[in-house]
Design an enzyme around this catalytic site. Sequence first.
Site, PDB file in Angstrom:
ATOM      1  N   LYS A  20       0.855  -1.197   0.000  1.00 20.71           N
ATOM      2  CA  LYS A  20       0.000   0.000   0.000  1.00 20.71           C
ATOM      3  C   LYS A  20       0.879   1.230   0.000  1.00 20.71           C
ATOM      4  O   LYS A  20       2.033   1.212   0.418  1.00 20.71           O
ATOM      5  CB  LYS A  20      -0.935   0.034   1.214  1.00 20.71           C
ATOM      6  N   PRO A 104       9.039  -4.561  -0.365  1.00 21.54           N
ATOM      7  CA  PRO A 104      10.261  -4.309   0.416  1.00 21.54           C
ATOM      8  C   PRO A 104       9.998  -4.393   1.922  1.00 21.54           C
ATOM      9  O   PRO A 104       8.922  -3.992   2.384  1.00 21.54           O
ATOM     10  CB  PRO A 104      10.673  -2.895   0.008  1.00 21.54           C
ATOM     11  N   ALA A 106      10.396  -3.311   5.765  1.00 21.57           N
ATOM     12  CA  ALA A 106      10.613  -2.043   6.490  1.00 21.57           C
ATOM     13  C   ALA A 106      10.732  -0.876   5.512  1.00 21.57           C
ATOM     14  O   ALA A 106      11.544   0.033   5.703  1.00 21.57           O
ATOM     15  CB  ALA A 106      11.842  -2.115   7.396  1.00 21.57           C
ATOM     16  N   GLY A 108       7.940   0.988   4.416  1.00 23.64           N
ATOM     17  CA  GLY A 108       6.803   1.917   4.453  1.00 23.64           C
ATOM     18  C   GLY A 108       5.724   1.539   3.465  1.00 23.64           C
ATOM     19  O   GLY A 108       4.891   2.368   3.095  1.00 23.64           O
ATOM     20  N   MET A 109       5.715   0.262   3.022  1.00 21.43           N
ATOM     21  CA  MET A 109       4.691  -0.180   2.066  1.00 21.43           C
ATOM     22  C   MET A 109       3.834  -1.306   2.636  1.00 21.43           C
ATOM     23  O   MET A 109       3.103  -1.979   1.918  1.00 21.43           O
ATOM     24  CB  MET A 109       5.341  -0.607   0.747  1.00 21.43           C
ATOM     25  N   ALA A 110       3.928  -1.501   3.955  1.00 18.01           N
ATOM     26  CA  ALA A 110       3.051  -2.429   4.676  1.00 18.01           C
ATOM     27  C   ALA A 110       3.212  -3.887   4.248  1.00 18.01           C
ATOM     28  O   ALA A 110       2.228  -4.625   4.164  1.00 18.01           O
ATOM     29  CB  ALA A 110       1.591  -1.987   4.591  1.00 18.01           C
ATOM     30  N   ALA A 114       0.546  -6.953   4.766  1.00 12.05           N
ATOM     31  CA  ALA A 114       0.086  -7.764   3.630  1.00 12.05           C
ATOM     32  C   ALA A 114       0.196  -9.247   3.980  1.00 12.05           C
ATOM     33  O   ALA A 114      -0.717 -10.032   3.692  1.00 12.05           O
ATOM     34  CB  ALA A 114       0.927  -7.449   2.386  1.00 12.05           C
ATOM     35  N   ASP A 146      -2.523  -1.205   9.575  1.00  9.32           N
ATOM     36  CA  ASP A 146      -2.668  -1.280   8.116  1.00  9.32           C
ATOM     37  C   ASP A 146      -3.269  -2.599   7.636  1.00  9.32           C
ATOM     38  O   ASP A 146      -3.483  -2.771   6.432  1.00  9.32           O
ATOM     39  CB  ASP A 146      -1.290  -1.212   7.424  1.00  9.32           C
TER      40      ASP A 146
HETATM   41  O1  C5P Z   1      -0.318  -0.644  14.123  1.00 11.93           O
HETATM   42  P1  C5P Z   1       1.078  -1.006  13.770  1.00 11.93           P
HETATM   43  O2  C5P Z   1       1.561  -2.233  14.496  1.00 11.93           O
HETATM   44  O3  C5P Z   1       1.336  -1.084  12.302  1.00 11.93           O
HETATM   45  O4  C5P Z   1       1.978   0.193  14.280  1.00 11.93           O
HETATM   46  C1  C5P Z   1       3.371   0.115  14.380  1.00 11.93           C
HETATM   47  C2  C5P Z   1       3.867   1.296  15.192  1.00 11.93           C
HETATM   48  O5  C5P Z   1       3.688   2.506  14.447  1.00 11.93           O
HETATM   49  C3  C5P Z   1       3.130   1.529  16.498  1.00 11.93           C
HETATM   50  O6  C5P Z   1       3.710   0.780  17.545  1.00 11.93           O
HETATM   51  C4  C5P Z   1       3.311   3.015  16.710  1.00 11.93           C
HETATM   52  O7  C5P Z   1       4.593   3.303  17.236  1.00 11.93           O
HETATM   53  C5  C5P Z   1       3.264   3.568  15.313  1.00 11.93           C
HETATM   54  N1  C5P Z   1       1.923   4.018  14.896  1.00 11.93           N
HETATM   55  C6  C5P Z   1       1.371   5.143  15.460  1.00 11.93           C
HETATM   56  N2  C5P Z   1       0.137   5.576  15.083  1.00 11.93           N
HETATM   57  C7  C5P Z   1      -0.551   4.917  14.125  1.00 11.93           C
HETATM   58  C8  C5P Z   1      -0.022   3.758  13.513  1.00 11.93           C
HETATM   59  C9  C5P Z   1       1.228   3.341  13.919  1.00 11.93           C
HETATM   60  O8  C5P Z   1       1.994   5.776  16.338  1.00 11.93           O
HETATM   61  N3  C5P Z   1      -1.737   5.375  13.754  1.00 11.93           N
END
Ligand code: C5P
Length: 306
Positions: A20, A104, A106, A108-110, A114, A146
């Site tokens: 994404k 990839p 880490a 930034g493309m989730a 996925a 995500d």
């Molecule tokens: O939700 P997810 O596990 O993908 O988030 C990873 C990290 O990104 C969280 O632990 C947090 O530090 C940060 N995050 C955030 N606010 C969001 C989504 C992610 O601070 N809305």
Amino acid sequence: MSAAVFDDPEPSVTVRAPAKINLQLGVGAPRADGFHPLATIYQAVALYDDVTVTQSEDWSVRLVEPVDGVPLGEDNIAIRAGRALVAHHGSDLAAEIVIAKGIPVAGGMAGGSADAAATLVALDRLWELETPDDEMLAIAADLGSDVPFALVGGTATGLGRGEVVAPVPDATECWWLAVFSHDGLATPAVYRHFDELSPDADAEPRLSAELLAALADGDVGAVGARMDNDLWAPARALRPDLAETERMLRGTAAAGVLLSGSGPTMLALFDNGFSARGAMAALQERGVDCAIATGPVAGAHVVTYG
Ligand code: C5P
């Protein structure tokens, strides 16, 4: 010929899930739980992870080609997804999970999200669980902000911490040139730096009506002009080299340039494949690691089953 040839193979299911990007990533002041309120517009793009599941005695995960930075134990998000699904159904089944990564790590493309979404869909099909959509989305939201979007795909708004997704009309045909970076950026570090740089961030960021209209109109030029990512400033502060990537991409015929999610993947948007391919060839000549991904594309979907 050995007898094994005639044995029925264990049934397996393969699900493909897309990367994404966030066309808008509006970030607010951190909530009491530490997460940041988001007003985001997601688009699923054609870089994929394929996840194959086969029933097994114990949970395990393996990558078809090993990639640094992906944990292979219980903390792998695909195993966590599998365990969450069986817990939801009160079952004690387990599976082997095999991941072919095209997204990839880490970046930034989730990619992890996925994998989690693909695992949920694959196991649901393998075991014929027929989990209702709202329950799948709730399990996905518990796994990561995500993950629900990776199930839904297409183009969607994301509110809450990103997990409250709603599809929106998107008549664009976007050609993204993604420039990869070999050192990943840790999402929590980027959000922490956002807090330092933006002590006055809104409690409730707002979706961009102009961007939503540009998507509905299929106007890639207007999308390029209006797309925006609040994590760009903190990511660039943590990784000053990204400014050079931005400068290089702005030198192409792109309609706009964007950081992908929390980075460090950078994106340039084109309204046609010819221009995107031309820019890719020019960058590759300079040794830049990049690829084209079109969007929007479908969310996690079954590609083989047996
Ligand atoms: O939700 P997810 O596990 O993908 O988030 C990873 C990290 O990104 C969280 O632990 C947090 O530090 C940060 N995050 C955030 N606010 C969001 C989504 C992610 O601070 N809305």
